[in-house]
Design an enzyme around this catalytic site. Structure first.
Site, short mmCIF file in Angstrom:
data_model
loop_
_atom_site.label_atom_id
_atom_site.label_comp_id
_atom_site.label_asym_id
_atom_site.label_seq_id
_atom_site.Cartn_x
_atom_site.Cartn_y
_atom_site.Cartn_z
N SER A 87 44.78 37.21 37.78
CA SER A 87 43.44 37.51 37.27
C SER A 87 43.56 38.52 36.13
CB SER A 87 42.52 38.09 38.35
OG SER A 87 41.42 38.75 37.79
N TYR A 119 39.90 44.85 44.55
CA TYR A 119 40.38 43.76 43.71
C TYR A 119 41.17 44.31 42.53
CZ TYR A 119 40.19 39.06 41.63
OH TYR A 119 40.51 37.82 41.12
#
Length: 259
Positions: free
Chosen positions: A132, A145
């Site tokens: 990501s 995250y």
């Protein structure tokens, strides 16, 4: 790539990768915590479903043992499973541990099980880790995250630096917004980051197409959103300016919530 395993392949990017590789003629093992979703995708592409938890070392070893037996080996392993939780410094420890397990330790478990079979085999083997853009930058609204994706990138870098000369090709897939359930859930709960990412979000199939093209080379970073490279350079070259810009975004999110 004729023998491929994809984790988190019951939907989103993982399912798109499985479909693309199968369309290119690969035999694909589909893994997902949701067994029904894994079987649905596997049935669609003529693949093999092996349900399991990417954050469980026993499940990962079973996945690799099963895939090896069914396929006669593995040429490409897509360590794609991931989770996203909103939260800050007060996020409960249990959530930190779960997110770290899926977003970081899953890759460790894969490498533990695969590297003894892959290294010095005489043929290059490829490990694709879905990181990501948050691993290169950050994600406002989710401490877990941001932290775990940075750790995933660091582990991918370490693997590449340590084992490239022994036939291991490690690549890090770092998309920004992708039209998956993860992004949809973020929008549903009013996440400012999700709304911002949705503006330039790509279809999972577009990400899978870029990955397939990138497998012809050995470039470490796979960036479906070209602008991420510019952000990454700005972050490295002028971190104070970059952090100031991110904090400006954060203030905007907070003002929007209070309006």
């Amino acid at each position: 790539m004729k023998r491929v395993v994809v984790t988190g392949a019951g939907g989103g990017i993982g399912a798109a990768l499985a479909r693309r590789f199968a369309a290119d003629g690969a035999r694909v093992v589909v893994n997902d915590l949701n067994g029904d979703a894994a079987r649905t995708v596997a049935d669609e592409i003529g693949g093999i479903a092996v349900p399991g938890d990417a954050a469980s070392e026993d499940d990962v070893r079973n996945l690799i043992d099963t895939a090896w037996a069914e396929l006669g080996g593995i040429d490409l392993f897509c360590s794609n499973a991931g989770v996203l939780s909103s939260g800050d410094e007060n996020t409960p420890d249990e959530q930190w541990q779960r997110d770290f397990g899926v977003n970081v330790m899953s890759h460790v478990y894969v490498s533990r099980a695969l590297l003894p079979r892959w290294l010095d085999s005489g043929e290059p083997k490829r490990l694709l880790i879905t990181v990501s853009a948050a691993g290169l930058l950050t994600l406002l609204g989710s401490a877990t995250y941001s932290v775990t994706k940075h750790a995933a990138l660091a582990y991918a870098e370490w693997l590449r630096a340590t084992y490239a000369h022994r036939g291991l090709i490690v690549q890090a897939l770092c998309p920004q917004g992708v039209r998956t359930d993860m992004l949809t859930r973020g929008n549903a709960r009013g996440s400012g980051s999700a709304a911002l990412l949705a503006e330039g979000a790509l279809a999972p199939e577009a990400v899978a197409d870029l990955v397939a093209e990138s497998l012809d080379g050995t470039g470490f970073l796979i960036l479906p959103h070209a602008e991420v490279a510019d952000y990454y350079r700005l972050r490295a070259g002028d971190p104070d300016r970059w952090l100031g810009g991110m904090n400006k975004l954060q203030r905007g999110f907070e003002q929007g919530q209070s309006a």
